[in-house]
Write an enzyme that holds these catalytic residues in place. Structure first.
Site, short mmCIF file in Angstrom:
data_model
loop_
_atom_site.label_atom_id
_atom_site.label_comp_id
_atom_site.label_asym_id
_atom_site.label_seq_id
_atom_site.Cartn_x
_atom_site.Cartn_y
_atom_site.Cartn_z
CB CYS A 170 34.25 31.20 38.01
SG CYS A 170 33.96 31.82 39.45
CG ASP A 172 29.62 29.76 40.85
OD1 ASP A 172 29.13 28.71 40.87
OD2 ASP A 172 29.19 31.01 41.00
CG HIS A 238 30.06 32.18 35.98
ND1 HIS A 238 28.99 32.40 36.99
CD2 HIS A 238 31.20 32.54 36.71
CE1 HIS A 238 29.54 32.67 38.23
NE2 HIS A 238 30.84 32.76 37.95
CB CYS A 249 31.04 35.71 38.02
SG CYS A 249 32.53 35.29 38.91
ZN LIG Z 1 32.17 33.39 39.33
#
Ligand SMILES: [Zn+2]
Length: 504
Positions: A170, A172, A238, A249
């Site tokens: 991701c 992130d 995640h 997430c």
């Molecule tokens: Zn994420």
């Protein structure tokens, strides 16, 4: 080249509020006392304590350089009406940040309030430049010392039946260290491309697959096309063990099951695309990983003999750590293998070997977090220092340092960019600080015209970002740094300019 578009009307009011609120962004304090920096000792028989110390030193030194900015600017701000302001501000900057501040911003302070927003963005960009120069100049994360060099890993995956490992985590920032820290793999040997929610672009992946197979066929790299190895595509979704309902997430509404299922669906769609587009039994292998962003422990979903993945059949590295902690290293390795086989007795031999390696590597990261941060990271939520937008960012291998939006144009990746702006609205804008965005395009210097196209991309994305987030940009709350890099020459980054008046 690009000018700050602040209008002067209302500026000093805004600046005043910024000065006060600079102190509002929570300052990060030192984390739990490190127990074993660089001593080489470890609690678990399969943990690399020496590497943990090395990685921790690098992580803290980089993060400290970014986190020193707000406290230093608070000191500078407090001195702005004193007689020897410029000299004393420069002395604070040298002492706390290691570089001088731009004179023209400081010189203006006697007429108006010090422009803290510009100064903050300038310092973030300067720190980014220094961080990149260090990364490309000294290779602080090279893994050669611990038998994990890129060549060795490449030969290892070939023994497991794969020629490429392509991971999409991701976007992130809490997963930006997935390859080098969480999985302890050499960054040069793994393809990484992050997407919001790990929802990778299938067309881009097909292109990469074609490129990879073409290289094998034409140049025998990394192995010849007749070798029976496959392209392995992995997704890393995640979740948060500490606050599962809120810190999972965002792209999947903090729903772990949705994040895992979304990753699997995307993997299957990519596999089908390859199988339908190319004949002669062309296919790829798939791997699904979950990362607990609070502890960095991974969950590996174990594929069966046919490579099929069942979301309920996984091994949690936290359990592996616990069950192997008191064994000898040989017994521990055997135990890991057994744990994987218990979940999926028919797992293919090569896949078993690779999964065991990933689980064992992750034990070092589990111990890393426990030793240096306690039972989990303190910053379980977002705490990124800047947004990275474009193509490149090989240097970003640290957790919560950067939110990366991979894109060619803002239009095609609005969702990813919007998520980044939303995160920074809370992190920075809410405290009166601007969103620092590094727009970066890497290019291959041997391709004619490649640099010019990278420069154009930078300018186009910068203009599009300013137009899309115009309110922020007009209020000095969005600043962009434009950067290109010749990745074929493996050299430094080249700064083209920024939205700030003062050159970086
Ligand atoms: Zn994420």
């Amino acid at each position: 080249m690009l000018r700050n578009r602040n209008s002067s009307r209302g500026q000093s009011r805004r600046r005043q509020s910024t000065v006060q609120s600079v102190s509002a962004r929570p300052e990060r304090t030192a984390t739990a006392q490190p127990m074993m920096v660089g001593t080489g000792s470890a609690n678990h028989p399969l943990v690399d304590g020496y590497e943990n110390g090395r990685l921790y030193q690098y992580e803290t030194s980089v993060k400290k350089s970014f986190d020193a900015i707000v406290p230093a600017l608070r000191k500078v701000s407090a001195q702005q009406h004193e007689n020897d302001f410029v000299a004393s501000a420069q002395s604070v900057a040298m002492q706390e940040l290691g570089y001088q501040l731009p004179e023209d911003i400081l010189q203006d302070a006697w007429v108006e309030q010090l422009d803290m927003r510009s100064l903050f963005a300038w310092c973030v960009f300067k720190t980014y430049q220094r961080f990149c120069d260090d990364f490309f100049g000294t290779s602080p994360l090279s893994s050669g010392m611990n038998n994990k060099s890129a060549e060795e890993f490449q030969s290892f995956i070939q023994q497991c039946g794969f020629h490429t490992l392509d991971v999409s985590p991701c976007a992130d920032g809490r997963l930006a260290h997935a390859v080098r820290y969480v999985l302890r793999l050499p960054i040069e040997a793994v393809r990484r491309k992050s997407y919001a929610g790990a929802m990778f672009d299938i067309d881009n992946s097909i292109q990469k697959w074609v490129e990879t197979e073409m290289l094998r066929f034409r140049e025998g790299r990394p192995n010849t096309a007749d070798e029976p190895t496959r392209y392995l595509k992995a997704v890393a979704y995640h979740f948060s063990s500490v606050d599962p309902g809120h810190e999972g997430c965002a792209a999947h509404g903090s729903d772990d099951a949705k994040a895992a299922a979304g990753g699997l669906d995307r993997l299957l769609a990519f596999q089908t695309a390859i199988e339908n587009s190319f004949c002669c039994g062309a296919s790829i292998d798939l791997l699904l990983l979950g990362i607990d962003t609070d502890t960095d422990a991974i969950k590996v979903h174990i594929p069966d003999a046919n490579g099929e993945i069942d979301l309920d059949k996984f091994v949690d590295a936290k359990d592996v750590y616990q069950q192997t902690e008191r064994l000898s290293s040989t017994e521990a390795e055997l135990q890991v293998e057994q744990m994987v086989q218990e979940v999926q007795p028919a797992v293919a031999e090569g896949m078993l070997k690779l999964i065991c390696k990933l689980l064992i590597n992750n034990l070092s990261q589990i111990e890393y977090v426990r030793n240096y941060y306690g039972s989990h990271y303190e910053d379980i939520g977002h705490a990124e220092r800047f947004i990275g937008a474009g193509i490149g960012f090989e240097e970003v291998q640290l957790r919560n340092l950067t939110y990366i939006a991979y894109l060619n144009t803002v239009e095609e990746s609005t969702a990813d960019f919007d998520v980044g702006i939303k995160i920074f609205s809370k992190l920075n804008v809410a405290h009166g600080l601007p969103v620092p965005v590094v727009i970066r395009f890497d290019y291959h210097g041997e391709v004619p015209g490649a640099r010019d196209r990278a420069v154009e991309h930078c300018q186009r994305v910068s203009e599009a970002a300013k137009a899309r987030y115009s309110e922020l940009a007009e209020n000095g709350l969005l600043h962009t740094l434009l950067v290109v890099r010749n990745c074929s020459a493996n050299g430094k980054i080249e700064i083209l300019g920024s939205s700030l008046k003062a050159p970086i």
